[in-house]
Motif scaffolding. Structure first.
Motif, PDB file in Angstrom:
ATOM      1  N   LEU A 109     -10.527  -7.387  -0.560  1.00 50.36           N
ATOM      2  CA  LEU A 109     -10.432  -8.831  -1.583  1.00 50.36           C
ATOM      3  C   LEU A 109      -9.138  -9.056  -2.277  1.00 50.36           C
ATOM      4  O   LEU A 109      -8.629 -10.151  -2.073  1.00 50.36           O
ATOM      5  CB  LEU A 109     -11.572  -8.909  -2.805  1.00 50.36           C
ATOM      6  N   ARG A 110      -8.353  -7.893  -2.805  1.00 48.85           N
ATOM      7  CA  ARG A 110      -7.222  -8.075  -3.198  1.00 48.85           C
ATOM      8  C   ARG A 110      -5.994  -8.678  -2.006  1.00 48.85           C
ATOM      9  O   ARG A 110      -5.017  -9.459  -2.411  1.00 48.85           O
ATOM     10  CB  ARG A 110      -6.612  -7.168  -3.945  1.00 48.85           C
ATOM     11  N   ALA A 111      -6.321  -7.858  -0.971  1.00 46.36           N
ATOM     12  CA  ALA A 111      -5.620  -8.321   0.156  1.00 46.36           C
ATOM     13  C   ALA A 111      -5.464  -9.807   0.473  1.00 46.36           C
ATOM     14  O   ALA A 111      -4.829 -10.383   0.719  1.00 46.36           O
ATOM     15  CB  ALA A 111      -5.977  -7.629   1.500  1.00 46.36           C
ATOM     16  N   GLU A 112      -7.040 -10.520   0.452  1.00 41.56           N
ATOM     17  CA  GLU A 112      -7.050 -11.739   0.313  1.00 41.56           C
ATOM     18  C   GLU A 112      -6.406 -12.548  -0.735  1.00 41.56           C
ATOM     19  O   GLU A 112      -5.542 -13.837  -0.525  1.00 41.56           O
ATOM     20  CB  GLU A 112      -8.240 -12.304   0.661  1.00 41.56           C
ATOM     21  N   TYR A 113      -6.497 -12.234  -1.814  1.00 42.98           N
ATOM     22  CA  TYR A 113      -5.859 -12.691  -2.765  1.00 42.98           C
ATOM     23  C   TYR A 113      -4.221 -12.778  -2.617  1.00 42.98           C
ATOM     24  O   TYR A 113      -3.544 -13.925  -2.843  1.00 42.98           O
ATOM     25  CB  TYR A 113      -5.951 -12.094  -4.211  1.00 42.98           C
ATOM     26  N   VAL A 114      -3.443 -11.883  -2.266  1.00 42.27           N
ATOM     27  CA  VAL A 114      -2.326 -11.864  -1.841  1.00 42.27           C
ATOM     28  C   VAL A 114      -1.916 -12.750  -0.693  1.00 42.27           C
ATOM     29  O   VAL A 114      -0.844 -13.199  -0.723  1.00 42.27           O
ATOM     30  CB  VAL A 114      -1.781 -10.275  -1.583  1.00 42.27           C
ATOM     31  N   ARG A 115      -2.864 -12.895   0.136  1.00 40.29           N
ATOM     32  CA  ARG A 115      -2.579 -13.882   1.258  1.00 40.29           C
ATOM     33  C   ARG A 115      -2.625 -15.300   0.726  1.00 40.29           C
ATOM     34  O   ARG A 115      -1.583 -16.045   1.280  1.00 40.29           O
ATOM     35  CB  ARG A 115      -3.656 -13.727   2.391  1.00 40.29           C
ATOM     36  N   LEU A 116      -3.432 -15.408  -0.272  1.00 41.16           N
ATOM     37  CA  LEU A 116      -3.540 -16.809  -0.648  1.00 41.16           C
ATOM     38  C   LEU A 116      -2.355 -17.102  -1.516  1.00 41.16           C
ATOM     39  O   LEU A 116      -1.969 -18.209  -1.508  1.00 41.16           O
ATOM     40  CB  LEU A 116      -4.982 -17.019  -1.472  1.00 41.16           C
ATOM     41  N   ALA A 117      -1.756 -16.210  -2.531  1.00 40.77           N
ATOM     42  CA  ALA A 117      -0.841 -16.328  -3.302  1.00 40.77           C
ATOM     43  C   ALA A 117      -0.105 -15.336  -3.356  1.00 40.77           C
ATOM     44  O   ALA A 117      -0.124 -14.176  -4.274  1.00 40.77           O
ATOM     45  CB  ALA A 117      -1.535 -16.596  -4.764  1.00 40.77           C
ATOM     46  N   PRO A 118       1.082 -15.322  -2.406  1.00 42.03           N
ATOM     47  CA  PRO A 118       1.702 -13.827  -2.305  1.00 42.03           C
ATOM     48  C   PRO A 118       2.377 -13.565  -3.630  1.00 42.03           C
ATOM     49  O   PRO A 118       2.498 -12.099  -3.809  1.00 42.03           O
ATOM     50  CB  PRO A 118       2.658 -14.215  -1.300  1.00 42.03           C
ATOM     51  N   ASP A 119       2.501 -14.324  -4.583  1.00 40.73           N
ATOM     52  CA  ASP A 119       3.369 -13.929  -5.750  1.00 40.73           C
ATOM     53  C   ASP A 119       2.516 -13.089  -6.702  1.00 40.73           C
ATOM     54  O   ASP A 119       3.043 -12.377  -7.635  1.00 40.73           O
ATOM     55  CB  ASP A 119       3.739 -15.260  -6.528  1.00 40.73           C
ATOM     56  N   VAL A 120       1.014 -13.081  -6.392  1.00 42.40           N
ATOM     57  CA  VAL A 120       0.277 -12.121  -7.603  1.00 42.40           C
ATOM     58  C   VAL A 120       0.496 -10.702  -7.115  1.00 42.40           C
ATOM     59  O   VAL A 120       0.226  -9.970  -7.947  1.00 42.40           O
ATOM     60  CB  VAL A 120      -0.906 -12.505  -7.441  1.00 42.40           C
ATOM     61  N   ALA A 121       1.068 -10.446  -6.127  1.00 36.78           N
ATOM     62  CA  ALA A 121       1.229  -9.047  -5.640  1.00 36.78           C
ATOM     63  C   ALA A 121       1.974  -8.192  -6.731  1.00 36.78           C
ATOM     64  O   ALA A 121       1.754  -6.863  -6.989  1.00 36.78           O
ATOM     65  CB  ALA A 121       1.788  -8.760  -4.319  1.00 36.78           C
ATOM     66  N   ARG A 122       2.969  -8.850  -7.200  1.00 36.26           N
ATOM     67  CA  ARG A 122       3.871  -7.764  -8.239  1.00 36.26           C
ATOM     68  C   ARG A 122       3.179  -7.707  -9.500  1.00 36.26           C
ATOM     69  O   ARG A 122       3.644  -6.913 -10.128  1.00 36.26           O
ATOM     70  CB  ARG A 122       5.126  -8.751  -8.320  1.00 36.26           C
ATOM     71  N   ALA A 123       1.934  -8.475  -9.690  1.00 40.52           N
ATOM     72  CA  ALA A 123       1.170  -8.307 -10.956  1.00 40.52           C
ATOM     73  C   ALA A 123       0.126  -7.398 -10.977  1.00 40.52           C
ATOM     74  O   ALA A 123      -0.573  -7.049 -11.720  1.00 40.52           O
ATOM     75  CB  ALA A 123       0.646  -9.783 -11.402  1.00 40.52           C
ATOM     76  N   LEU A 124      -0.227  -6.966  -9.568  1.00 42.00           N
ATOM     77  CA  LEU A 124      -1.259  -6.021  -9.474  1.00 42.00           C
ATOM     78  C   LEU A 124      -1.074  -4.673  -9.665  1.00 42.00           C
ATOM     79  O   LEU A 124      -0.049  -4.365  -9.153  1.00 42.00           O
ATOM     80  CB  LEU A 124      -1.906  -6.199  -7.880  1.00 42.00           C
ATOM     81  N   SER A 125      -1.626  -3.868 -10.690  1.00 40.91           N
ATOM     82  CA  SER A 125      -1.400  -2.486 -10.614  1.00 40.91           C
ATOM     83  C   SER A 125      -2.223  -1.663  -9.569  1.00 40.91           C
ATOM     84  O   SER A 125      -1.898  -0.719  -9.348  1.00 40.91           O
ATOM     85  CB  SER A 125      -2.024  -2.153 -12.087  1.00 40.91           C
ATOM     86  N   THR A 126      -3.388  -2.093  -9.161  1.00 42.11           N
ATOM     87  CA  THR A 126      -4.193  -1.485  -8.020  1.00 42.11           C
ATOM     88  C   THR A 126      -3.616  -1.990  -6.688  1.00 42.11           C
ATOM     89  O   THR A 126      -2.898  -3.163  -6.630  1.00 42.11           O
ATOM     90  CB  THR A 126      -5.700  -1.861  -8.235  1.00 42.11           C
TER      91      THR A 126
END
Length: 229
Positions: A109-126
């Motif tokens: 699911l997080r992979a889909e979040y990153v696909r929809l909004a790539p900028d959130v990747a830097r905020a993910l700890s997991t």
């Protein structure tokens, strides 16, 4: 259809996708929490039963002067505790694999979040990769985790407890059957160690067999993406 209309439809689709993904994420979190609570309750029940059984054996032993019905009572009660312990261990092992499934699903699911909004990747700890490296990061995102989480896990705890119960059961059965006490406890210790080794081996075999058969859908950069073949 104009470019503005297409952009608006794309934004609406992304918004709905994000909503569906968030709903699924919360569902996985709730299921994971419920499963972990259930297995902790099972472990607490095992420890309570084990404590009650040992106290009962001590009381009956004092009342019967460790003769008469005591050998049969001790063997039967310890045998029951061993059976409950093995059943609890099976459930704990199953839950460990279920927990791995939940982590993999949430990484996807997080992979889909990153696909929809790539900028959130830097905020993910997991991690947002559903491969083995991604799972390791999600479980322990502070760096290399080593083996301490494994040795401190509920699964290893049940292995040790059940190993002690099996060893105690073997020793008591032999001792109450007239076998020399030293020989009985040597067999008991050997049985406890053997049970622990076999349990760890079975669990490791199950874990590695899963990864050999598993194909990630959002692997890290070091692995090629799945082709679906």
């Amino acid at each position: 259809m104009s470019d503005d209309a297409r952009d608006r439809d794309a934004r609406n689709t992304d918004a709905l996708t994000a909503q569906f993904l968030a709903t699924e994420h919360w569902s996985l979190l709730a299921s994971r929490s419920t499963t972990q609570s259930e297995v902790l309750t099972r472990i607490s029940m095992l420890l309570t039963l084990m404590s009650a059984a040992l106290v009962s054996i001590a009381l009956v032993g004092q009342a019967t002067d460790f003769a008469g019905i005591f050998p049969t009572f001790a063997d039967a009660l310890l045998g029951l505790v061993v059976v409950v312990g093995v059943l609890t261990q099976v459930r704990v092992t199953n839950v460990s694999m279920e927990d791995l499934m939940y982590v993999l699903a949430m990484n996807r699911l997080r992979a889909e979040y990153v696909r929809l909004a790539p900028d959130v990747a830097r905020a993910l700890s997991t991690s947002w990769h559903d491969d083995r490296e991604g799972v390791t990061r999600t479980y322990y995102f502070l760096g290399r985790r080593g083996q301490s989480p494994v040795f401190g896990s509920s699964m290893m705890f049940t292995f040790v407890v059940n190993g002690a119960l099996v060893g105690l059961f073997l020793g008591v059965v032999l001792a109450t059957s007239g076998v020399d006490i030293t020989a009985a406890w040597i067999v008991g210790v050997a049985g406890a160690v053997g049970y622990l080794i076999v349990s760890v081996w079975i669990d490791m075999r199950l874990y590695y067999r899963f990864w050999r058969a598993y194909t990630p859908t959002s692997p890290g950069a070091s692995r090629p993406p799945s082709t679906g073949e």
